[in-house]
Design a protein around this motif. Sequence first.
Motif: not given
Length: 478
Positions: A273-295
């Motif tokens: 349960r704990e690890s399943a929280e916010g998975c998409y959000e964490k990925l999207a945040q990291f994606a923005q850090e490494i590919f700024p402006g990505c959609r």
Amino acid sequence: MSLWSRETYIPKTNRLDSDLSVDVAVIGAGIAGLLTAYELAQKGFDVVVIEKEGICAGETVGTTAKITYQHGLIYQKLSEADAENYYHANKMAVERFFEIAEELGVECGLRRVPSYIYSREEDEKIKAEALAAKKIGIDCEICKHTELPFEVKIALKFNDTACFQPLEFLKAVAERLTIFTDTEAVSVDEKGVITEFGRVNAKHIVVATHYPFINAPGYYFLRLYQSRSYLLALENVPGLNGMYLDVGKGGHTFRPYKDMIIFGGQSHTTGDRESAEGCYEKLAQFAQEIFPGCRVVERWSAQDCMTPDGVPFIGRYSKDTPNLWVATGFNKWGMTGSMVAAMILSDKISGKNVPFAETFSPTRPKAAKAASVTALSLKAAAHLLKQGLYIPSSEINDVEKGEGRIVNIEGEKLGVYRDEAGNFYFVSPKCTHLGCQLEWNQSDKSWDCPCHGSRFDIYGKVLSNPAKADLTAGSNTE
Ligand SMILES: Cc1cc2nc3c(=O)[nH]c(=O)nc-3n(C[C@H](O)[C@H](O)[C@H](O)COP(=O)(O)OP(=O)(O)OC[C@H]3O[C@@H](n4cnc5c(N)ncnc54)[C@H](O)[C@@H]3O)c2cc1C
């Protein structure tokens, strides 16, 4: 919805409507079942595929679709003989994708792309993998830099790997086969498969249902657990020439597709349960850090069956079932894994000796290696026990909008999800497979089983096997 299912629609076929007799019945129309049926048909067998829902309706639709014989850190974990077998089988599998694509004349974006594992933290494991790979003749090279937009400590490149659009490929494969959709296999006996709508008498039966649906013999529920990962399709990103997998803590995966990058990670044991929280959000945040402006243009998740030694179970279902076969436990490498299954099972059923088959056999000694099996069994047992011990204190009205949790009502446990409009959806949070208590997955809004990975939606409907029956469920909207 995955990128693949957004692009490709595979229509259902017909339900089974009478008894029939064939050489081989394959149960499950995911990649493992379809490829196995295809190879059997190529060898002249009369084959049918029995599928409880639609073609590729299971986990295959959620794959990243890398076709590679570089599978994380597998080679250093195996004996030299098993590593050689594993390599040769998976290398042949990569090539077989190209042959079949040509046989079928299918445009599925299949192309050669090198694959890399990398680490941002330490280099020992990757050096060990390079050593193990070179020892058995794999063409690979250590790199200090990659095209990824961050520094890596070390990377290891394998050549002659590939990627594709899996549903376009499998649609063409399925068109060559006789498939009965909406036809659930309920059980098997020595003479064939029993479905809700009739019998399929068969000399051989292949169980390719992702999680094997027959509990005994085989006892796969003691030898498999399921792991879930999350993926994003990113636009407005730089082009990538390779496919990447972080074998360090991050666990991120990257592959190019058209002008996009498919980026994923956040893997966890299904039902955690704990690890399943916010998975998409964490990925999207990291994606923005490494590919700024990505959609993010699409996001989805999937799960796969994991084995104790990292090698799939392909072969006889159990020692005592000469004509019952299985393909499962692909450890998130089920593209080549399924092709290896198709090669091994079609040859075995033809009576041929397959040199590398023993490495993948479900009855191989290492598959029953006491330590790993005990660890998994204990985990399952712990969760079974937890049902009786876990007494949550919250009341229904404490459940926030958009949240799900287990509540205790007059001694009865109830799974409660409250939607954004404030409606409540209730389920009996006991898995219909073997009775483990389900856990809420906040990212996917699903009820997940920590024992064997079954999943249910908020209405109690089965999303992922091995559970076959839906949960008892209700809602205040009814
Ligand atoms: C996030 C993620 C990314 C991945 N990326 C990669 C990758 O890049 N490369 C790679 O090699 N692998 C990858 N994998 C692994 C790969 O996707 C899977 O191993 C593979 O798709 C599993 O295919 P399958 O045919 O075994 O299962 P499924 O696709 O689930 O097919 C099983 C079928 O059986 C049917 N079925 C079940 N029970 C019954 C029954 N009783 N009667 C009739 N039908 C039944 C189901 O409806 C389903 O259609 C990834 C896995 C995940 C989770």
